[in-house]
Design a protein around this motif. Sequence first.
Motif, short mmCIF file in Angstrom:
data_model
loop_
_atom_site.label_atom_id
_atom_site.label_comp_id
_atom_site.label_asym_id
_atom_site.label_seq_id
_atom_site.Cartn_x
_atom_site.Cartn_y
_atom_site.Cartn_z
N ASN A 1 -9.87 6.13 37.07
CA ASN A 1 -10.42 7.37 36.55
C ASN A 1 -11.72 7.74 37.27
O ASN A 1 -11.93 8.90 37.64
N ARG A 2 -12.58 6.75 37.48
CA ARG A 2 -13.83 7.03 38.20
C ARG A 2 -13.55 7.45 39.63
O ARG A 2 -14.19 8.33 40.19
N LEU A 3 -12.54 6.84 40.20
CA LEU A 3 -12.14 7.19 41.56
C LEU A 3 -11.68 8.65 41.62
O LEU A 3 -12.04 9.41 42.52
N LEU A 4 -10.91 9.02 40.61
CA LEU A 4 -10.42 10.39 40.50
C LEU A 4 -11.60 11.36 40.47
O LEU A 4 -11.57 12.42 41.12
N GLY A 5 -12.61 10.99 39.71
CA GLY A 5 -13.80 11.85 39.61
C GLY A 5 -14.57 11.93 40.92
O GLY A 5 -15.23 12.93 41.20
N ALA A 6 -14.48 10.87 41.71
CA ALA A 6 -15.26 10.83 42.95
C ALA A 6 -14.58 11.58 44.09
O ALA A 6 -15.22 12.01 45.04
N LEU A 7 -13.27 11.76 44.00
CA LEU A 7 -12.54 12.39 45.10
C LEU A 7 -12.72 13.89 45.08
O LEU A 7 -12.84 14.49 44.02
N PRO A 8 -12.72 14.52 46.24
CA PRO A 8 -12.81 15.98 46.26
C PRO A 8 -11.54 16.60 45.69
O PRO A 8 -10.49 15.96 45.70
N GLY A 9 -11.67 17.81 45.22
CA GLY A 9 -10.50 18.52 44.70
C GLY A 9 -10.62 18.76 43.22
O GLY A 9 -11.40 18.11 42.53
N ASP A 10 -9.83 19.72 42.74
CA ASP A 10 -9.87 20.08 41.32
C ASP A 10 -9.25 19.00 40.47
O ASP A 10 -8.32 18.32 40.88
N GLN A 11 -9.77 18.93 39.25
CA GLN A 11 -9.07 18.09 38.28
C GLN A 11 -7.83 18.84 37.83
O GLN A 11 -7.83 20.05 37.71
#
Lengths: 418, 542
Positions: A143-153
């Motif tokens: 989840n933290r990785l997801l937040g760190a990656l560029p791009g829309d949620q």
Amino acid sequence: MLRRQFLQTLALSSGMLLPLSRNAFAMRASDAGPAQKKLVVVMLRGAVDGLNVVAPVGDGNYARLRPGIHLNRPGADNGAINLDGYFGLHPALADLQPLWNDRKLAFIHASGSPDNTRSHFDAQDYMETATPGRKSTQDGWMNRLLGALPGDQYPTRSLAIGPVMPRILTGAATSTTLASGAAGTRATLLDNPAVGSAFDKMYEGKAGYAKQYQEAKTAHKDIMSASMDKSAGMDKIEMNASNGAPLPNGFPGDAARLATLMKNDPKIQMAFIALGGWDTHVNQGAGTGKLANLLTPLGQGLAVLCKQLDTLFDECTVIVMSEFGRTARENGTGGTDHGHGNVMWVMGGQVNGGKVHGRWSGIDNSGLYEGRDLAVTTDFRTVLASVAERHLGLSDAQLAGVFPAMPKADGKLALFRA
Amino acid sequence: MQRSSRTFRLLIIAALPLALSVTAGTPNGDTGNAIPATEKTTLHVLNRLGYGPRPGDIDMVTKMGVARYIQLQLHPENIALPGSLTSRLASLDTEEASTGDLLREFNAARKDAKLEKKDKDGKSDAADEAQLKARQVLGRIAENTAEARLARAIESPRQLEEVMVDFWFNHFNVYANKGLDRALVSSYERDAIRPNIFGNFRTLLGATARHPAMLYYLDNWMSTVAGYQPRRGKRGRVDTTKQPSGLNENYARELMELHTLGVDGGYTQRDVTELARMLTGWTFNQRDLMRHDTRFTFNEDAHDRGRKVWLGREVTERGQREGEMALDVLALHPATAHHLAYQLAQYFVNDNPPEALVNRLAARYLETKGEIRPVVEMLLTSPEFMDESNYGSKFKTPYQYVLSAARASAIPVTNIRPLLGTLTQLGMPLYGSVTPDGYKNTEAAWLNPDALTRRINFATALSSGRLPLDTSKFDAGQGMGRKQLEKQADTNKRTNVAALDVEPILKTLGSSISPETVALIRTNPERLRAAMVLGSPDFMRH
């Protein structure tokens, strides 16, 4: 810098680890385009016996420690598949041999947690939060990785296959669960327009539920449309993968479905699936038997996933991990008890494969941890961080947010081709 | 239990004055008076002490008073069961069959199927027939076991008893699909769990430790001193085919981690190994179990007689007494008191239970030497439990959600399979937790986007008569396998079950459905309204 440290401390004390990265919402998902990198994590809950997955068949201690359950040497009846002359792969994983030969599959042996817990539940939590020894972490590293990656949620940006949201994907960033089996891609009563609009109104603006409800609707719509593509229809895939014979239910089917969804819906970037049943305390067998019966569909499923991802496999890394390993010695009941170090698997188009990575300190009495288990020489977070850095392109600062308080690796792990 | 005494008890109980139990054993005698007499409070106890209201329950509790209702629920033996439930239970053979009989039947069916398969390579009619019969036997045992549990949970007025059975079963979880446990799980619940839910924890702990379902599930039945070989045959010859033998730590670890001390209870890997050695020889013998219903055997020959040091104490060689001593120590350990108090408070009060309450419950536990009823009583009469901020603060587990929908809708359930299939879809198959930690009961564990829409889907199917709850002759087959159960929960089928009327459900649920939600529901077509009640955000919590 000071502010960042302060915030990080704040986040730690509140139990949420927020990746302090460049703005997660800055780029649109479409901007990432076809180059968007994918990650699939398979977690084997229950502690798979890594010493019989990638077995040190070239070590005389191995058969001595495991008189009844060791794998035979390569070439022998039901023998291990030779990897590098010392290690052998469990024969039930024969479906993965082509990936090894193509150097797309690597193992990191003697990897695991610095925490010595032999509790499944604590160790799984630690592996999913990536904060071993720290129970108050609420969110997972994916989840933290997801937040760190560029791009829309986006709800379908990360999928957890199964009925519950695993700790690893829990947190501030959006992700969704997808039912295992065909039910995950089937129409529901909520697709009926009258029913749907009635509940839409009911859940609109409802504190605690509105977001979840809307995400579920969006995800369902996307999944339905991605699974509709009959040119790469599920049924066809499942038949092909097993040479015409229908595959057993479970992982191979889910893996095939996942590959189709990922190919048809470029918004899907990450997926997580957990498989159980690895807690082999009794009669686990050797080349055949209980563990072999679990490994067979796992190997089939992974092979199907990699094959069906097709060209997308080049953009994808698959990690297989388990909370800890099992005792080096066979126990009194033809099985193995809770241990420490294990083997992690990494596969993907850019993986530096065909190689068993990590530092191997052996399984003679002096090398064993607490006299009984494989010692951990590679922190599991080193492997995960390597994937996050080399495959997903995270900066050092981002890495520190996703994997906080991680000790510096003592050796360089070359998991990806230069 | 004989039928006659049961009937007799039912007769006298209906007339029992409840005042007696209200005055008995309340540590803070005045808590009863402090309970506010509002419908919200009534609903709170109906929700938390049970699986939500059935028609008429709000009136019943309002008339009786919340304090009296709690006391009554703490003494289920004083509550009569309706005849419809007792006769339904009586029709299930797992209710009365001995543990040994169930295992014998199970083993016989499995053996026939195996033999036929071996002889004919599984292709003959006889093999097919034997396979079919084995599946039927296994399916019937599984269905009867599940039906007894669900019928009680839905229909029994002893709601807290059913909640406690589920709570303790989950605490001492065994997985029903592991080998012999298919046959043993009904006896486990009936003989080890149910009689001890309000008794002394040490008794409950011992009953689970010595039950073959637990011995089998966590492998202790096989754990022996290194090198042990069983004697075989009449003359006590040692079998020449060497079986693996030696220590297995599985049960010893979970006994401390999950059943008693808790994972941070202060034990080491060495303590796990030493406890496993103390418990060597705790087993059961299948033949004795089938022939004489002997559920537990201490096999002296398999016991490790060596010196042991466990939790800092020297353990002298005393055979079975070593393990019993360990259970004594574990049952009254302060870490166990805290662990159990936390779990009870989390289940009944809040996902993050107030620390002060947990500490008081732990103290009460130690002061009563591990008596469960006074601890639960203190919990249910505590200001924390009665604090309005805790009303509706728990997100229902799938089990609680499905049962509360069945109760509120009062829909007759003669075929439980669609409910079992729904539980499977929602990630909480009955008796289906593979791992020994059982299921969680927190919002974090169960609320996710897909789970929410699956519940709504179930509510819609239930309310529009799409679940075949009225018949066991549904065309999706009668198997109890995962796939077959999920088929019965398939919401895209039509059945003969009538759609539900919304008004009685709203009446049953009272103010648990907010006026705003009710107003919104009424703007929708009649045929959708019942589904909207059971699928509402209000009904997801309790």
